[in-house]
Design a protein around this motif. Structure first.
Motif, PDB file in Angstrom:
ATOM      1  N   VAL A  20       0.836  -1.210   0.000  1.00  0.00           N
ATOM      2  CA  VAL A  20       0.000   0.000   0.000  1.00  0.00           C
ATOM      3  C   VAL A  20       0.865   1.253   0.000  1.00  0.00           C
ATOM      4  CG1 VAL A  20      -1.648   1.339   1.370  1.00  0.00           C
ATOM      5  CG2 VAL A  20      -1.984  -1.116   1.069  1.00  0.00           C
ATOM      6  N   TYR A  30       2.667   1.760  -3.540  1.00  0.00           N
ATOM      7  CA  TYR A  30       1.800   2.278  -4.607  1.00  0.00           C
ATOM      8  C   TYR A  30       1.337   3.700  -4.297  1.00  0.00           C
ATOM      9  CZ  TYR A  30       1.421  -1.969  -7.402  1.00  0.00           C
ATOM     10  OH  TYR A  30       1.695  -3.034  -8.232  1.00  0.00           O
ATOM     11  N   THR A  31       1.121   4.012  -3.023  1.00  0.00           N
ATOM     12  CA  THR A  31       0.745   5.377  -2.662  1.00  0.00           C
ATOM     13  C   THR A  31       1.864   6.352  -2.994  1.00  0.00           C
ATOM     14  OG1 THR A  31      -0.687   4.589  -0.869  1.00  0.00           O
ATOM     15  CG2 THR A  31       0.035   6.887  -0.770  1.00  0.00           C
ATOM     16  N   MET A  51       1.610   9.454  -5.560  1.00  0.00           N
ATOM     17  CA  MET A  51       1.912  10.796  -5.073  1.00  0.00           C
ATOM     18  C   MET A  51       2.969  11.460  -5.937  1.00  0.00           C
ATOM     19  SD  MET A  51       0.680  12.598  -2.530  1.00  0.00           S
ATOM     20  CE  MET A  51       0.609  14.053  -3.583  1.00  0.00           C
ATOM     21  N   ALA A  61      -4.277  10.390  -2.939  1.00  0.00           N
ATOM     22  CA  ALA A  61      -3.199   9.498  -3.357  1.00  0.00           C
ATOM     23  C   ALA A  61      -3.242   8.186  -2.586  1.00  0.00           C
ATOM     24  CB  ALA A  61      -1.847  10.187  -3.148  1.00  0.00           C
ATOM     25  N   ALA A  62      -3.589   8.250  -1.292  1.00  0.00           N
ATOM     26  CA  ALA A  62      -3.687   7.026  -0.498  1.00  0.00           C
ATOM     27  C   ALA A  62      -4.814   6.134  -1.002  1.00  0.00           C
ATOM     28  CB  ALA A  62      -3.918   7.381   0.973  1.00  0.00           C
ATOM     29  N   GLY A 100      -3.657   4.748  -4.473  1.00  0.00           N
ATOM     30  CA  GLY A 100      -2.566   3.809  -4.255  1.00  0.00           C
ATOM     31  C   GLY A 100      -3.044   2.512  -3.626  1.00  0.00           C
ATOM     32  N   SER A 101      -3.985   2.594  -2.685  1.00  0.00           N
ATOM     33  CA  SER A 101      -4.535   1.381  -2.067  1.00  0.00           C
ATOM     34  C   SER A 101      -5.309   0.557  -3.072  1.00  0.00           C
ATOM     35  CB  SER A 101      -5.438   1.770  -0.887  1.00  0.00           C
ATOM     36  OG  SER A 101      -4.715   2.498   0.081  1.00  0.00           O
ATOM     37  N   LEU A 137       0.901   6.947   7.195  1.00  0.00           N
ATOM     38  CA  LEU A 137       0.674   8.080   6.305  1.00  0.00           C
ATOM     39  C   LEU A 137       0.144   9.293   7.068  1.00  0.00           C
ATOM     40  CD1 LEU A 137      -0.888   6.282   3.194  1.00  0.00           C
ATOM     41  CD2 LEU A 137       1.425   7.205   3.439  1.00  0.00           C
ATOM     42  N   VAL A 184      -7.480   9.840   5.963  1.00  0.00           N
ATOM     43  CA  VAL A 184      -6.427   8.994   5.383  1.00  0.00           C
ATOM     44  C   VAL A 184      -6.618   7.544   5.821  1.00  0.00           C
ATOM     45  CG1 VAL A 184      -3.945   8.562   5.344  1.00  0.00           C
ATOM     46  CG2 VAL A 184      -4.798  10.894   5.212  1.00  0.00           C
ATOM     47  N   ILE A 242      -7.931   4.287   2.932  1.00  0.00           N
ATOM     48  CA  ILE A 242      -7.148   3.064   2.703  1.00  0.00           C
ATOM     49  C   ILE A 242      -8.016   1.832   2.945  1.00  0.00           C
ATOM     50  CG2 ILE A 242      -5.214   1.705   3.576  1.00  0.00           C
ATOM     51  CD1 ILE A 242      -3.661   4.211   3.950  1.00  0.00           C
TER      52      ILE A 242
END
Length: 355
Positions: A12, A15-16, A20, A68-69, A72-73, A110, A282, A286
């Motif tokens: 996670v 990819y985050t 970003m 982005a989180a 990315g998740s 994060l 955040v 996720i």
């Protein structure tokens, strides 16, 4: 924490970080394009524009980290689902609760990073970026101030207590001196607006003029007065406190300062609660990715998951910004404006995880 937990967290976070980097690159490009009209004004060069963009990247990162989180998740867990790794984990007895604990740990990491950036990195760099740009464009003026702005333009000294819009200010004090640095006049206006053509309209103005060779004075209660000055609203608002360039502690202290002086603090209270809610968001975004990767959407492509993430993230950001912009207009409580988008996000996440 076992190997699987570290593997999920590492996936996670990796990819985050990639998402970003892409968002920061795009943001820096568009931010630099937006500086083209100012390049060449005064001493503001392309090099300083690039430095201005670089100094604003931490603030940009702070604002976009929830989105982005989420993306990315979705990409990280989606990649695991496509390789049937999540299915194998669930078959081995890993429950949804354990997945949520692992994802929550990634969210805490994060959130901690976001807290450090939002409190100690982005505010001072953002403030320095504003000063760098404005002083380069308007190097003929002098400015000072902490809670209020003090600006000197030739023989005129102007103090501003607050800024309510780009071209509207409150708590104006105007001091004029002669060439011998003797005070000629002093006045105060409750508000001021920019008329254009280097003219400022002072509203509810009361002033006192002092005679040159005597101790007599004249009081002016005209109510409105026009002042000619070459000051730019961008320059005059430089030292005015802006919620976006303040950390939680600074926001809390400034809110207390405004309340002690019976000044309006709604905008800063909304920014304070919104910033607190963003840390919680955040964690939620996720965990929101989990139902899309272990549920009915696990067989869809990465493109579909990315689109879903972008739509959900865009809806969250738009709702947050809309409430922050219109909450004061409609008289909504500051804590409602700050927490409502995150609360709705929590309800959606909880419902999907329960299902």
């Amino acid at each position: 924490m076992g190997v699987l937990g570290r593997y999920i967290i590492r996936t996670v976070l990796g990819y985050t970080a990639l998402v970003m980097i892409v968002l920061l690159a795009l943001g820096a490009l568009f931010m630099f394009i937006g500086q083209q009209d100012d390049i060449g004004v005064g001493n503001y060069t392309a090099t300083r524009a690039l430095l201005f963009v670089a100094l604003n990247l931490p603030s940009y990162l702070f604002q976009l980290l929830p989105v982005a989180a989420l993306i990315g998740s979705l990409l990280g867990l989606g990649n695991l689902a496509r390789g049937s790794e999540l299915v194998v984990m669930r078959s081995a007895g890993v429950t949804t609760l354990r997945f949520c604990l692992w994802l929550g740990t990634a969210g805490l990491i994060l959130s901690s990073l976001m807290f450090v950036i939002g409190e100690y990195v982005a505010p001072p760099l953002g403030q320095y970026a504003r000063q760098l740009k404005v002083f380069a464009k308007f190097d003929e003026f002098a400015l000072a101030g902490n809670r209020a702005t003090w600006v000197r333009d030739g023989d005129t000294i102007i103090s501003v207590d607050q800024q309510s819009a780009r071209t509207r200010f409150g708590g104006i004090k105007v001091f004029q001196v002669d060439r011998d640095r003797r005070l000629v006049s002093v006045g105060r206006a409750e508000s001021a607006s920019v008329k254009g053509g280097n003219v400022w309209r002072l509203e509810k103005y009361v002033g006192t003029s002092f005679a040159r060779d005597s101790l007599t004075s004249t009081v002016d209660r005209a109510g409105e007065r026009d002042v000619s000055t070459s000051l730019s609203p961008e320059f005059l608002g430089l030292a005015i406190a802006e919620p976006d360039t303040m950390g939680l502690r600074d926001l809390r202290d400034y809110i207390a300062h405004l309340q002690r002086n019976e000044l309006q603090s709604d905008r800063f209270e909304m920014a304070y609660w919104s910033r607190l809610a963003r840390f919680v968001a955040v964690l939620l975004v996720i965990m929101l990715a989990l139902p899309f990767c272990v549920g009915s959407l696990r067989n869809s492509g990465q493109g579909a998951r990315t689109v879903i993430g972008v739509l959900i993230g865009a809806a969250f950001v738009l709702l947050s910004q809309t409430l922050e912009s219109s909450g004061e207009l409609f008289g909504l409580p500051a804590w409602v404006v700050g927490w409502l988008p995150t609360a709705l996000l929590g309800l959606v996440t909880g419902a999907l995880l329960w299902r």
